[in-house]
Design an enzyme around this catalytic site. Sequence first.
Site, PDB file in Angstrom:
ATOM      1  N   GLU A  16      67.905  42.837  18.297  1.00  0.00           N
ATOM      2  CA  GLU A  16      66.904  43.391  19.215  1.00  0.00           C
ATOM      3  C   GLU A  16      65.658  43.889  18.495  1.00  0.00           C
ATOM      4  O   GLU A  16      64.545  43.705  18.984  1.00  0.00           O
ATOM      5  CB  GLU A  16      67.561  44.535  19.988  1.00  0.00           C
ATOM      6  CG  GLU A  16      66.734  45.168  21.055  1.00  0.00           C
ATOM      7  CD  GLU A  16      67.536  46.220  21.796  1.00  0.00           C
ATOM      8  OE1 GLU A  16      66.956  47.265  22.098  1.00  0.00           O
ATOM      9  OE2 GLU A  16      68.729  46.012  22.053  1.00  0.00           O
ATOM     10  N   ASP A  17      65.827  44.523  17.342  1.00  0.00           N
ATOM     11  CA  ASP A  17      64.725  45.234  16.696  1.00  0.00           C
ATOM     12  C   ASP A  17      64.153  44.567  15.450  1.00  0.00           C
ATOM     13  O   ASP A  17      63.203  45.086  14.873  1.00  0.00           O
ATOM     14  CB  ASP A  17      65.187  46.645  16.295  1.00  0.00           C
ATOM     15  CG  ASP A  17      65.455  47.533  17.489  1.00  0.00           C
ATOM     16  OD1 ASP A  17      65.029  47.203  18.609  1.00  0.00           O
ATOM     17  OD2 ASP A  17      66.110  48.577  17.304  1.00  0.00           O
TER      18      ASP A  17
END
Length: 135
Positions: free
Chosen positions: A55-56
């Site tokens: 996600e990051d």
Amino acid sequence: MNDRYLQAQAFAKERHGEQKYGDYPYYIHLDAVAELASPYGTDAMIVAQLHDVIEDTETTFDELADVFGYTIADAVNYVTDVKLEDRAKRKLEINQRLFSLNPAEDAARLALIVKACDRLANVRSSSNSSRRHYL
């Protein structure tokens, strides 16, 4: 400490780089989630370390699968938010996805454990750092 866990911890720390969790390096959050996941075993702790890496960061599912195996990569993928601008839609999507998981499947069970640990770590952090948001 298990070598696979230490590898995941180092991998996540390197990938998250200078990212912050409030005023702290992001790995502080990852370590807190892993500690909460520790009663559920090493694989849960590994997923906890990696739970935000797709996600990051630029890390891909295939890369995680190559390094940590498909069960770990699937679990991380299950808890990864989709890239939607609208926060409410993003949270609705992940909540529906988590609801549909079969906890008899290893990756699904790991994902559900780690998501609960992540949420608890977030609540604890919020209650410690920003009482006005917690109350």
